[in-house]
Design a protein around this motif. Structure first.
Motif, PDB file in Angstrom:
ATOM      1  N   ALA A 295      12.749   3.651  -2.223  1.00 31.32           N
ATOM      2  CA  ALA A 295      12.464   4.442  -3.419  1.00 31.32           C
ATOM      3  C   ALA A 295      12.515   3.598  -4.684  1.00 31.32           C
ATOM      4  N   SER A 296      13.305   2.522  -4.667  1.00 31.99           N
ATOM      5  CA  SER A 296      13.399   1.653  -5.848  1.00 31.99           C
ATOM      6  C   SER A 296      12.334   0.563  -5.870  1.00 31.99           C
ATOM      7  N   ASN A 297      11.560   0.427  -4.794  1.00 29.19           N
ATOM      8  CA  ASN A 297      10.510  -0.596  -4.746  1.00 29.19           C
ATOM      9  C   ASN A 297       9.261  -0.114  -5.468  1.00 29.19           C
ATOM     10  N   PRO A 298       8.452  -1.047  -6.007  1.00 33.12           N
ATOM     11  CA  PRO A 298       7.172  -0.638  -6.606  1.00 33.12           C
ATOM     12  C   PRO A 298       6.158  -0.279  -5.529  1.00 33.12           C
ATOM     13  N   TRP A 299       5.069   0.345  -5.982  1.00 37.65           N
ATOM     14  CA  TRP A 299       4.055   0.776  -5.020  1.00 37.65           C
ATOM     15  C   TRP A 299       3.309  -0.423  -4.465  1.00 37.65           C
ATOM     16  N   GLU A 300       2.988  -0.349  -3.205  1.00 37.09           N
ATOM     17  CA  GLU A 300       2.118  -1.328  -2.546  1.00 37.09           C
ATOM     18  C   GLU A 300       1.390  -0.587  -1.433  1.00 37.09           C
ATOM     19  N   PRO A 301       0.376  -1.199  -0.819  1.00 34.66           N
ATOM     20  CA  PRO A 301      -0.456  -0.450   0.126  1.00 34.66           C
ATOM     21  C   PRO A 301       0.320   0.198   1.269  1.00 34.66           C
TER      22      PRO A 301
ATOM     23  N   GLY B 216       2.856   4.850   3.852  1.00 36.58           N
ATOM     24  CA  GLY B 216       3.048   4.809   5.299  1.00 36.58           C
ATOM     25  C   GLY B 216       4.509   4.576   5.663  1.00 36.58           C
ATOM     26  N   ARG B 217       5.170   3.690   4.949  1.00 38.72           N
ATOM     27  CA  ARG B 217       6.599   3.454   5.224  1.00 38.72           C
ATOM     28  C   ARG B 217       7.425   4.685   4.890  1.00 38.72           C
ATOM     29  N   PHE B 218       7.075   5.344   3.812  1.00 31.85           N
ATOM     30  CA  PHE B 218       7.813   6.557   3.449  1.00 31.85           C
ATOM     31  C   PHE B 218       7.669   7.614   4.539  1.00 31.85           C
ATOM     32  N   ARG B 219       6.469   7.800   5.051  1.00 24.40           N
ATOM     33  CA  ARG B 219       6.286   8.774   6.137  1.00 24.40           C
ATOM     34  C   ARG B 219       7.032   8.336   7.393  1.00 24.40           C
ATOM     35  N   HIS B 220       7.033   7.026   7.672  1.00 25.08           N
ATOM     36  CA  HIS B 220       7.767   6.529   8.839  1.00 25.08           C
ATOM     37  C   HIS B 220       9.264   6.798   8.696  1.00 25.08           C
TER      38      HIS B 220
ATOM     39  N   VAL C 289       6.814   7.798  -7.099  1.00 25.57           N
ATOM     40  CA  VAL C 289       6.078   6.528  -7.085  1.00 25.57           C
ATOM     41  C   VAL C 289       4.667   6.750  -6.557  1.00 25.57           C
ATOM     42  N   ILE C 290       4.575   7.509  -5.464  1.00 25.12           N
ATOM     43  CA  ILE C 290       3.246   7.788  -4.889  1.00 25.12           C
ATOM     44  C   ILE C 290       2.410   8.605  -5.865  1.00 25.12           C
ATOM     45  N   GLY C 291       3.042   9.621  -6.507  1.00 27.72           N
ATOM     46  CA  GLY C 291       2.307  10.431  -7.476  1.00 27.72           C
ATOM     47  C   GLY C 291       1.836   9.628  -8.672  1.00 27.72           C
ATOM     48  N   ASP C 292       2.723   8.722  -9.148  1.00 26.43           N
ATOM     49  CA  ASP C 292       2.300   7.871 -10.271  1.00 26.43           C
ATOM     50  C   ASP C 292       1.118   6.990  -9.889  1.00 26.43           C
TER      51      ASP C 292
ATOM     52  N   SER D 179      -3.675  -0.231  12.072  1.00 23.50           N
ATOM     53  CA  SER D 179      -3.953   0.232  13.422  1.00 23.50           C
ATOM     54  C   SER D 179      -3.451  -0.772  14.459  1.00 23.50           C
ATOM     55  N   LEU D 180      -3.705  -2.058  14.206  1.00 19.84           N
ATOM     56  CA  LEU D 180      -3.210  -3.082  15.139  1.00 19.84           C
ATOM     57  C   LEU D 180      -1.688  -3.118  15.160  1.00 19.84           C
ATOM     58  N   CYS D 181      -1.058  -3.032  13.991  1.00 17.52           N
ATOM     59  CA  CYS D 181       0.416  -3.034  13.935  1.00 17.52           C
ATOM     60  C   CYS D 181       0.981  -1.800  14.613  1.00 17.52           C
ATOM     61  N   ASP D 182       0.321  -0.648  14.435  1.00 19.90           N
ATOM     62  CA  ASP D 182       0.799   0.564  15.114  1.00 19.90           C
ATOM     63  C   ASP D 182       0.742   0.395  16.630  1.00 19.90           C
ATOM     64  N   ASP D 183      -0.313  -0.249  17.128  1.00 25.25           N
ATOM     65  CA  ASP D 183      -0.390  -0.495  18.571  1.00 25.25           C
ATOM     66  C   ASP D 183       0.742  -1.413  19.032  1.00 25.25           C
ATOM     67  N   ILE D 184       1.052  -2.430  18.226  1.00 26.49           N
ATOM     68  CA  ILE D 184       2.141  -3.353  18.594  1.00 26.49           C
ATOM     69  C   ILE D 184       3.476  -2.619  18.624  1.00 26.49           C
TER      70      ILE D 184
END
Length: 926
Positions: free
Chosen positions: A211-217, A221-225, A255-258, A685-690
């Motif tokens: 939550a304290s990190n800035p937004w990145e791509p 996905g990490r938040f949902r995980h 952060v996501i909303g911003d 997608s590749l990382c999810d498969d791994i």
């Protein structure tokens, strides 16, 4: 006297002497109510003897319970109640006694009833009333009925109670074993709960860190995980953890909303940019159309030049306003530059013509064609631009002999008809100015053309002239009231002193614009003077404000130029490893600063705007280049991830390498906007498969671990329930040990450690039992060889009496090991050689050795023998101690081989041997 009389006539059971009261108890009958009440009072007497005597006659437990008080009940009353309710006294049925037990509250009384009750149901009723864990532990350890012990043990729940039960329940091994199992499960559950809490706390810390990190791509996905991992946890969070979780989720969503708001802002900015480009294009098209109209016309009047200048100023103002918001596209800027160049060429040509107008007029008047030609060439009138009337007359005079096409009647008529069509189209579209100019040119041509060929087109020209007059009247009809309104409005605005300067300037410009838009429709000198006078008054009022505005524009201009210099310095020495996000931030901040430094002087606005536009273009090119390099690097990462997915290696190691690739992905920055999302989807997608393969591998390993632990647990339970009854069953233990070895290594954890400890204890206990059984079986062999030994003793006695040396045969029905057979042969051989002095010493040595084996005390006279035996045991076995069964076997062989033995010596020692061997022959408990 009254006290003496009371003592004389009072009942004996109320006598002050306890002995008298105790004797009076025998005369009271409990069947009578008054005497029963007296007995009940005596049951609470201060003297213990009186209480005991009275309680003997009271056998109704219900009445005794009414007398019983938990806090100060006498021991005699408690013993009587226990005897009656437990069934040792009285003839009360079980149902009545059970009902009375269910009313008792005293734990001490209930404990006694649970221990002494004559029926299992009664003990269960007393046990059900017990609540304290200490009482339950006592019943589980000391109760004589197994079912009651098990029921009491089942109600012990705390870790301390189970630990006590496992150590103190020696009477019932099943209770101790179940207590240990429940204790282990409780500890395992506590450890599992602690581990689950640690996992939840670690996950919560990750979520708070995220939550304290800035937004990145990868942010969403990490938040949902993390949210999915939180919901997968089996334990329930406490109030503080739930509050921290909700706060962290709110910060992550913010952060996501911003970021989404920034994306929407970028999209809005893009739409505004497109709208600005469309407006710019329409402005450029209007200026280009005006320039084309000047080139297509026959003459260029002063009104055309004034209209073109006004249109250019309006275009420049709106272009600058749009450029302050968004930079123009390169193609539009080039078109704008070309249009400005065309305008400047016309304006400069007009200036040059105005400078030489008087000289041209004089040359025309004097008929000086050479000077006239030089002046016309000095004007450098643009090619294709319609000439002014003065220039047209000069050209006509200079090129009178070359204009043949205009004298061609058919060509002139054809051109006249085409222009009539153009006039009709202009009238239909309502373009009054263009139609008026074209009509004037058609009238001039009609005057120059012959009337005969022009006659068919005169009617159409008159009709179009009537339509033009109608359009002029309509404009005048509309423009007249409008001019009055504008004059009134600008006079009111000039007299209004409360209006702020900025608002005054805006409204003044709007009124002037509306006045100029009317053109010459309904124009009169009086209204023009009124409007101009009011406008001049406003100009005078706004002069100081405009000076301040001009100073502010100069400051803004300097700030814009400084900003351009900083950006140019950045672009001259670009960092090839610069992060595109940082460059994008520089671009956005510079654009915000550029907008803040507005307005600027109109003269320099265009040049500095072009300079900033070029810088923005170069900066965007640098960003695109760096983003392209990052996109290429991310494609390489995708290929590495794809190769990693196809590589044959442990799933955990592959997941760790994938995490390293993800870390490198985050460090690279963002690729171009369109490519970033596509690359990220492919990479994710590749990382999810791994990670899915890692989770599958973990699940498989966990399932194998559970199966391995279950198999080990089943083996432990099977060996724990196995109690060998013979030493010949040692192969069962060896097979179990072999199975346990095959199951090793067990998964790490508390359960595995507990299993290993329990397995080691069980194996050690079973080996000790097998060794004890082997020793007992060897000790029982003493009774088997006893008849043979007695036969040897009789033969020894006859030999020592002077008789012949007899050979004692081995009975056919006696099966002996080879060691004992050899001892039998040595005994027969020793009898032939005669008596030996060392027989008594060997017998004492065997006695001392057997005493050491039994573990009993050794006579003081045998201390040297004990030490010698211990030294020999160490030397013979080279540090490897022989089993007790083997040593006993050697002792039996020594007893059988020791001879010839005097009878008195044997009779003195045989009792001790029998006693020690009998103790060794006792079987261990199961």
């Amino acid at each position: 006297m009254s006290g003496l009389l009371r003592r004389l006539f009072a009942p004996r059971w109320k006598h002050p002497d306890p002995d008298v009261r105790r004797q009076a108890v025998a005369r009271l009958a409990p069947s009578r109510d008054d005497q029963r009440r007296a007995l009940e009072q005596l049951a609470l007497d201060p003297d213990p003897g009186v209480r005991q005597a009275a309680l003997v006659h009271l056998e109704d437990p219900e009445h005794l319970l009414a007398l019983y008080r938990d806090d100060d009940a006498s021991p005699e009353l408690r013993q009587q109640l226990v005897a009656l309710l437990a069934g040792r006294r009285g003839q009360h049925d079980l149902t009545t006694r059970t009902a009375l037990v269910e009313r008792i509250e005293d734990p001490e009384l209930l404990n006694e009833l649970a221990l002494q009750g004559d029926n299992q149901q009664l003990r269960f009723a007393a046990l059900a009333r017990l609540e304290r864990e200490e009482d339950l532990i006592r019943q589980a350890c000391d109760n004589g009925i197994a079912a009651v012990r098990h029921a009491a043990a089942a109600r012990v729940e705390s870790e301390t109670g189970l630990s006590r039960l496992a150590h103190e329940a020696r009477r019932d091994r099943q209770v101790a074993r179940k207590a240990r199992e429940r204790l282990n499960r409780l500890k395992a559950d506590a450890a599992s709960l602690a581990a689950a809490r640690e996992r939840r706390e670690a996950l919560l810390e990750k979520l708070e860190q995220h939550a304290s990190n800035p937004w990145e791509p990868l942010y969403a996905g990490r938040f949902r995980h993390l949210m999915r991992e939180w919901t997968k946890l089996e334990d329930l969070p406490n109030a503080q953890q739930e509050r921290r979780y909700q706060e962290a989720c709110l910060r992550c969503r913010k952060v996501i909303g911003d970021h989404e708001a920034q994306e929407h802002a970028r999209e809005a900015d893009h739409r505004q940019r497109e709208s600005a480009d469309q407006i710019r294009e329409s402005l450029i098209e209007a200026l280009e159309e005006s320039l084309d109209a000047l080139h297509q016309g026959d003459r260029l009047t002063d009104q055309d030049i004034a209209s073109l200048r006004a249109q250019k100023r309006l275009l420049a103002t709106r272009w600058q306003a749009l450029s302050d918001q968004h930079l123009a596209d390169e193609a539009l800027r080039e078109r704008y530059d070309r249009a400005l160049v065309a305008y400047e060429s016309i304006a400069q040509a007009r200036v040059r013509l105005d400078e030489r107008a008087e000289a041209i007029e004089q040359a025309l008047k004097d008929g000086d064609d050479e000077r006239l030609k030089a002046l016309v060439e000095a004007c450098r009138w643009p090619q294709g631009l319609a000439p002014t009337p003065l220039l047209q007359r000069a050209r006509t005079r200079l090129a009178a002999d070359t204009v043949r096409e205009d004298n061609d009647l058919n060509a002139r008529l054809s051109r006249f008809v085409e222009e009539l069509d153009d006039l009709e189209r202009l009238l239909e579209s309502g373009a009054f100015k263009g139609a008026s100019r074209l009509y004037q040119r058609l009238r001039q041509q009609a005057e120059q053309l012959p009337q005969a060929p022009l006659q068919p087109h005169q009617a159409r020209l008159k009709h179009l002239a009537a339509r033009l007059a109608e359009l002029r009247d309509w404009r005048g009809f509309v423009a007249g009231p409008k001019r009055d309104q504008l004059c009134i409005a600008i006079e009111e605005l000039a007299d209004d002193s409360a209006t702020a300067e900025a608002e005054l300037d805006r409204r003044h410009r709007q009124l002037v614009k509306e006045w100029k838009a009317l053109g010459d429709a309904a124009a009169n000198r009086e209204q023009s003077i009124r409007f101009r006078a009011a406008s001049d008054r406003i100009h005078e009022r706004l002069a100081p404000w405009r000076e301040r505005q001009q100073a502010e524009r100069q400051q803004n201009l300097k700030a814009r130029e400084s900003l351009c210099e900083q950006l140019e310095t950045l672009l001259e020495q670009p960092d090839h490893a610069a992060n595109p996000d940082a460059l994008r931030e520089i671009r956005d901040r510079s654009r915000e600063q550029w907008r803040r430094f507005a307005p600027v002087p109109r003269e320099q606005a265009e040049s500095v705007g072009r300079r900033f536009g070029r810088i923005r273009h170069d900066l965007q090119a640098l960003i695109d280049r760096r983003a392209g390099e990052i996109a290429e690097a991310k494609r390489d990462l995708i290929e590495q991830t794809r190769e990693l997915l196809a590589r044959d290696m442990p799933a955990t190691k592959r997941a760790d390498q994938a995490k390293a690739l993800q870390h490198r992905w985050r460090e690279l920055g963002r690729a171009p906007k369109g490519e970033e999302q596509a690359l990220w989807r492919e990479f994710r997608s590749l990382c999810d498969d791994i990670f899915a393969s890692r989770e599958a591998a973990r699940d498989d390993q966990a399932q194998r671990n559970r199966a391995q632990l279950d198999a080990m647990q089943a083996l432990i339970d099977r060996l724990d329930s196995w109690h060998p009854t013979s030493s010949r069953e040692a192969n069962v233990l060896d097979e179990a040990v072999h199975e346990a070895t095959a199951l090793e290594p067990l998964p790490s954890g508390r359960r595995s450690e507990g299993m290993r400890r329990r397995w080691s204890g069980i194996v050690r206990a079973r080996r000790e039992r097998l060794a004890r059984l082997s020793l007992a079986e060897e000790a029982e062999r003493w009774q088997t060889i006893r008849p043979l030994l007695n036969a040897h003793l009789q033969a020894d006695d006859r030999r020592l009496a002077g008789g012949p040396a007899e050979q004692i045969p081995l009975p056919q029905d006696l099966s002996l090991p080879s060691t004992l057979r050899q001892a039998h042969e040595r005994r027969n051989t020793a009898r032939q050689s005669g008596p030996e002095v060392t027989v008594e010493e060997r017998l004492a040595r065997l006695r001392a050795h057997l005493s050491l084996l039994v573990g009993g005390p050794v006579n003081q006279r045998d201390d040297p023998l004990r030490l010698a035996i211990q030294v020999e045991r160490l030397n013979d076995n080279l540090g490897q101690q022989a089993s007790r069964a083997e040593e006993l076997h050697q002792i039996l062989a020594g007893l059988l081989a020791n001879g010839p033995m005097p009878a008195k010596l044997w009779e003195r020692e045989v009792g001790e041997f029998d006693r020690m061997l009998a103790s060794l022959a006792e079987l261990p408990p199961p």
